[in-house]
Write a protein that holds these residues in place. Structure first.
Motif, PDB file in Angstrom:
ATOM      1  N   GLU A 276      54.076 -86.976 -36.788  1.00  0.00           N
ATOM      2  CA  GLU A 276      53.016 -87.182 -35.697  1.00  0.00           C
ATOM      3  C   GLU A 276      53.694 -87.716 -34.578  1.00  0.00           C
ATOM      4  N   VAL A 277      53.133 -87.414 -33.377  1.00  0.00           N
ATOM      5  CA  VAL A 277      53.534 -87.966 -32.174  1.00  0.00           C
ATOM      6  C   VAL A 277      52.341 -88.299 -31.404  1.00  0.00           C
ATOM      7  N   TRP A 278      52.490 -89.779 -30.756  1.00  0.00           N
ATOM      8  CA  TRP A 278      51.215 -90.129 -29.943  1.00  0.00           C
ATOM      9  C   TRP A 278      51.757 -90.640 -28.614  1.00  0.00           C
ATOM     10  N   LYS A 279      50.911 -90.452 -27.733  1.00  0.00           N
ATOM     11  CA  LYS A 279      50.947 -90.578 -26.111  1.00  0.00           C
ATOM     12  C   LYS A 279      50.263 -92.014 -25.722  1.00  0.00           C
ATOM     13  N   TYR A 280      50.884 -92.768 -25.098  1.00  0.00           N
ATOM     14  CA  TYR A 280      50.079 -94.201 -24.402  1.00  0.00           C
ATOM     15  C   TYR A 280      50.146 -93.828 -23.055  1.00  0.00           C
ATOM     16  N   ASP A 281      49.033 -93.690 -22.351  1.00  0.00           N
ATOM     17  CA  ASP A 281      48.916 -93.526 -20.973  1.00  0.00           C
ATOM     18  C   ASP A 281      48.724 -94.978 -20.490  1.00  0.00           C
ATOM     19  N   THR A 282      49.824 -95.362 -19.825  1.00  0.00           N
ATOM     20  CA  THR A 282      50.036 -96.954 -19.489  1.00  0.00           C
ATOM     21  C   THR A 282      48.852 -97.108 -18.115  1.00  0.00           C
ATOM     22  N   ARG A 283      48.433 -96.025 -17.350  1.00  0.00           N
ATOM     23  CA  ARG A 283      47.518 -96.498 -16.443  1.00  0.00           C
ATOM     24  C   ARG A 283      46.088 -96.471 -16.890  1.00  0.00           C
ATOM     25  N   ARG A 284      45.856 -95.727 -17.872  1.00  0.00           N
ATOM     26  CA  ARG A 284      44.612 -95.594 -18.667  1.00  0.00           C
ATOM     27  C   ARG A 284      44.165 -96.519 -19.494  1.00  0.00           C
ATOM     28  N   ASN A 285      45.546 -97.143 -20.080  1.00  0.00           N
ATOM     29  CA  ASN A 285      45.349 -98.059 -21.528  1.00  0.00           C
ATOM     30  C   ASN A 285      44.694 -96.999 -22.577  1.00  0.00           C
ATOM     31  N   GLU A 286      45.087 -95.721 -22.699  1.00  0.00           N
ATOM     32  CA  GLU A 286      44.580 -95.064 -23.814  1.00  0.00           C
ATOM     33  C   GLU A 286      45.742 -94.110 -24.604  1.00  0.00           C
ATOM     34  N   TRP A 287      45.420 -94.048 -25.939  1.00  0.00           N
ATOM     35  CA  TRP A 287      46.219 -93.458 -26.454  1.00  0.00           C
ATOM     36  C   TRP A 287      45.799 -92.054 -26.917  1.00  0.00           C
ATOM     37  N   SER A 288      46.480 -90.929 -27.116  1.00  0.00           N
ATOM     38  CA  SER A 288      45.947 -89.789 -27.575  1.00  0.00           C
ATOM     39  C   SER A 288      47.090 -89.149 -28.461  1.00  0.00           C
ATOM     40  N   ARG A 289      46.984 -88.193 -29.388  1.00  0.00           N
ATOM     41  CA  ARG A 289      47.725 -87.784 -30.198  1.00  0.00           C
ATOM     42  C   ARG A 289      48.017 -86.367 -29.659  1.00  0.00           C
ATOM     43  N   VAL A 290      49.082 -86.045 -29.602  1.00  0.00           N
ATOM     44  CA  VAL A 290      49.986 -84.664 -28.961  1.00  0.00           C
ATOM     45  C   VAL A 290      50.537 -83.907 -30.133  1.00  0.00           C
ATOM     46  N   SER A 291      51.164 -82.818 -29.596  1.00  0.00           N
ATOM     47  CA  SER A 291      52.011 -81.890 -30.562  1.00  0.00           C
ATOM     48  C   SER A 291      52.864 -82.680 -31.604  1.00  0.00           C
ATOM     49  N   GLY A 292      52.790 -82.410 -32.914  1.00  0.00           N
ATOM     50  CA  GLY A 292      53.773 -83.064 -33.689  1.00  0.00           C
ATOM     51  C   GLY A 292      55.118 -82.318 -33.726  1.00  0.00           C
ATOM     52  N   MET A 293      56.219 -83.148 -34.057  1.00  0.00           N
ATOM     53  CA  MET A 293      57.580 -82.550 -34.284  1.00  0.00           C
ATOM     54  C   MET A 293      57.559 -81.485 -35.281  1.00  0.00           C
ATOM     55  N   ARG A 294      58.508 -80.531 -35.075  1.00  0.00           N
ATOM     56  CA  ARG A 294      58.867 -79.601 -36.053  1.00  0.00           C
ATOM     57  C   ARG A 294      59.166 -79.708 -37.366  1.00  0.00           C
ATOM     58  N   ARG A 295      59.721 -81.101 -37.367  1.00  0.00           N
ATOM     59  CA  ARG A 295      60.184 -81.612 -38.648  1.00  0.00           C
ATOM     60  C   ARG A 295      59.953 -83.180 -38.845  1.00  0.00           C
ATOM     61  N   ALA A 296      59.382 -83.494 -39.765  1.00  0.00           N
ATOM     62  CA  ALA A 296      59.167 -85.143 -40.149  1.00  0.00           C
ATOM     63  C   ALA A 296      60.321 -85.955 -40.200  1.00  0.00           C
ATOM     64  N   ARG A 297      60.155 -86.810 -39.692  1.00  0.00           N
ATOM     65  CA  ARG A 297      61.624 -87.754 -39.639  1.00  0.00           C
ATOM     66  C   ARG A 297      61.413 -89.153 -39.333  1.00  0.00           C
ATOM     67  N   PHE A 298      61.985 -90.172 -39.821  1.00  0.00           N
ATOM     68  CA  PHE A 298      62.122 -91.505 -39.527  1.00  0.00           C
ATOM     69  C   PHE A 298      63.478 -91.870 -39.329  1.00  0.00           C
ATOM     70  N   TYR A 299      63.644 -93.132 -38.790  1.00  0.00           N
ATOM     71  CA  TYR A 299      65.257 -93.617 -38.459  1.00  0.00           C
ATOM     72  C   TYR A 299      65.812 -92.554 -37.707  1.00  0.00           C
ATOM     73  N   HIS A 300      65.135 -91.984 -36.703  1.00  0.00           N
ATOM     74  CA  HIS A 300      65.924 -91.023 -35.968  1.00  0.00           C
ATOM     75  C   HIS A 300      66.255 -91.391 -34.643  1.00  0.00           C
ATOM     76  N   CYS A 301      66.839 -90.690 -33.793  1.00  0.00           N
ATOM     77  CA  CYS A 301      67.264 -91.018 -32.561  1.00  0.00           C
ATOM     78  C   CYS A 301      66.323 -90.325 -31.359  1.00  0.00           C
ATOM     79  N   ILE A 302      66.030 -91.005 -30.198  1.00  0.00           N
ATOM     80  CA  ILE A 302      65.187 -90.365 -29.288  1.00  0.00           C
ATOM     81  C   ILE A 302      65.883 -90.772 -28.025  1.00  0.00           C
ATOM     82  N   ALA A 303      65.368 -89.875 -26.937  1.00  0.00           N
ATOM     83  CA  ALA A 303      65.813 -90.117 -25.553  1.00  0.00           C
ATOM     84  C   ALA A 303      64.948 -89.286 -24.549  1.00  0.00           C
ATOM     85  N   ALA A 304      64.864 -89.833 -23.448  1.00  0.00           N
ATOM     86  CA  ALA A 304      63.969 -89.199 -22.458  1.00  0.00           C
ATOM     87  C   ALA A 304      64.837 -88.888 -21.339  1.00  0.00           C
ATOM     88  N   ILE A 305      65.263 -87.795 -21.027  1.00  0.00           N
ATOM     89  CA  ILE A 305      66.199 -87.055 -19.881  1.00  0.00           C
ATOM     90  C   ILE A 305      65.390 -86.161 -19.198  1.00  0.00           C
TER      91      ILE A 305
END
Length: 521
Positions: A276-305
């Motif tokens: 599962e992937v959830w997005k938090y909109d800081t301007r609206r103070n709202e959470w929404s669920r978006v498309s999940g990853m193709r592979r379930a995972r935890f203890y993974h690495c993440i980056a925004a580029i």
């Protein structure tokens, strides 16, 4: 589109192209059609409507959006975004013009989101004029935010074009109508149990006090560390936000992309990895669920580029994951990219503007083994390489756990884990050196970089079982760690910590950001 009992309307578009559409759907999606077909107009009882200024292709894409996407999302609360299939910026501009003409408000919001997420590829002056014409204030705000980032963190020191009578929209004047807002967000974490907390603090308030010694009596009064239970949070200096609504989980990964924050994966109940992937909109103070990853995972690495989010490695239940995925918020989809050289979980990770660095990590699940290689992924070439190896004496042997990493100026800094030791790899000289030790042992600490300073928050001391509420900052210029006066709301490890730069209106009553236009005229 015809059917028994369905009243259809023939719409005549540009170049005499025609399309047949149910009357009920036309009046549902558009104020214009509602007024035309139910108001006191000649088309009230007519079976056809003339819209010769509108291309049939554009109108059909809008009507299809309402029939198939928007309606389905409303009825079934689907997690995916509804999208209009734009074929580039020109198509999006035409669609916005038609949606505005026909009073299709939801479609206008879709167009607005599209332009905000692709804002870098357009001429900012042209885009601003369009946004002003259609009163799309979110686009105007995002233009000001990008302009502030380019020029300065406060008032842009750029020469004003209005003084020369330039007819082009002056973005310098426009951005002066906004002030910068720098905020630190804290999301989730773990302290004997999953924490759904979401809180924020103004950046200037967060870094207000620094202490060179170990006196932790200052701050917000929270316990500095705890070894039992999960204490109640203290929000003296923090603002509470909407709680994370997803399943209770730990070891998810959190990242900020522009003004949105994403939380990905994690280890849910019954020790199951989730996608599962959830997005938090800081301007609206709202959470929404978006498309999940193709592979379930935890203890993974993440980056925004750039405009993408990348995730790689981690664990999927009893397996180490070596896959890399990229998320595009415009299309709300994940795609697979080149797999890692070696799949690892619970690795330290960092990124710059073009590379992701994965430091060490475990390649065993039941029998833990730590690799000493630092893998580098280039987002432009979609290729992995070995940058260096980290043969720290901390390894005992092949068992280091809970490290963190960050890029500070030209250094890849590895810190946290089972000891206070910190090391830095210089990207230019390709050499390791030991730097100042941290004041506390911080496994799975959260980190954020601001300028030439590295902030490390929370974490866990495996020797004592303590969870930390304190925050340390490393000054690369002075090679020194100090204690930040503002503690966390409560002790935690594996917390998401994100710095978000935004702008907000800064106008006095009855003042226009283009006051210099009037003066120049």
């Amino acid at each position: 589109m015809s059917g028994k009992g369905v009243e259809n309307v023939v719409v005549v578009c540009r170049e005499d192209e025609t399309m047949v559409w149910p009357k009920s759907e036309l009046v549902t999606c558009s104020e214009y059609f509602r007024a035309l077909l139910f108001g006191y107009f000649k088309e009230n009882n007519s079976k056809s409507i003339n819209l010769t200024d509108i291309a049939a292709k554009t109108l059909k894409s809008l009507l299809t959006f309402y029939r198939d996407e928007y309606k389905r999302q409303r009825e079934h609360d689907e997690p995916n975004f509804c999208r209009i299939p734009f074929e580039g910026g020109a198509d999006a501009k035409d669609t916005m013009q038609v949606a505005d003409m026909l009073g299709m408000h939801e479609a206008l919001e879709e167009c607005e989101n599209y332009f905000i997420q692709t804002i870098e590829i357009y001429d900012q002056h042209d885009l601003y004029r369009m946004a002003e014409h259609y009163s799309r204030f979110s686009i105007m705000r995002e233009i000001a935010r990008k302009w502030h980032i380019r020029c300065s963190s406060e008032m842009p020191q750029v020469e004003c074009a209005c003084a020369y009578g330039d007819s082009v929209t002056c973005l310098t004047c426009h951005s002066r109508g906004y002030k910068s807002r720098q905020t630190l967000y804290l999301i989730g974490g773990y302290c004997r149990e999953h924490l759904p907390d979401c809180a924020s603090i103004e950046w200037t308030e967060f870094i207000k006090e620094l202490h060179c010694d170990d006196d932790l009596t200052t701050g917000n009064g929270s316990e500095c560390n705890v070894s039992r239970g999960s204490p109640q949070p203290n929000y003296q200096y923090y603002s509470r936000k909407a709680e994370y609504p997803g399943p209770q989980n730990e070891e998810s990964r959190v990242v900020a992309l522009d003004t949105d924050i994403y939380t990905t994966g994690g280890l849910a109940a019954q020790a199951m990895a989730i996608d599962e992937v959830w997005k938090y909109d800081t301007r609206r103070n709202e959470w929404s669920r978006v498309s999940g990853m193709r592979r379930a995972r935890f203890y993974h690495c993440i980056a925004a580029i750039g405009e993408h989010i990348y995730v790689c490695g981690g664990y999927d239940d009893n397996f180490v994951v070596d896959t890399l995925e990229r998320y595009h918020p415009i299309f709300n989809e994940w795609v697979d990219l080149q797999s890692m050289l070696k799949g690892v979980g619970n690795a330290a990770y960092a990124n710059d503007e073009s590379n992701i660095y994965v430091c060490c990590g475990q390649y065993g699940y039941k029998d833990i083994h730590t690799t000493d290689i630092v893998q580098a992924y280039n987002v432009s070439t979609d290729q992995w390489s070995v940058l260096t190896s980290y043969t720290s004496p901390v390894f005992s042997p092949q068992s280091e756990y809970g490290l963190s990493a960050a890029i500070v100026t030209e250094d890849l800094i590895v810190f946290g884990g089972q000891t206070e030791r910190c090391d830095a790899f210089n990207m230019r000289s390709k050499e390791w050196r030991r730097i100042a030790d941290m004041k506390f042992r911080r496994m799975e600490t959260a980190r954020v970089v601001y300028g030439n300073k590295l902030y490390s928050a929370g974490g866990y001391d495996y020797r004592t079982g303590d969870y930390h509420a304190t925050v340390e900052v490393y000054d690369a210029t002075e090679n020194e760690w100090m204690i930040v006066g503002r503690q966390l709301p409560r002790p935690a490890r594996s917390m998401g910590m994100c710095y978000v730069f935004d702008v907000e209106r800064n106008l006095k009553e009855n003042e226009s950001p283009f006051s210099c236009l009037r003066q120049a005229s």
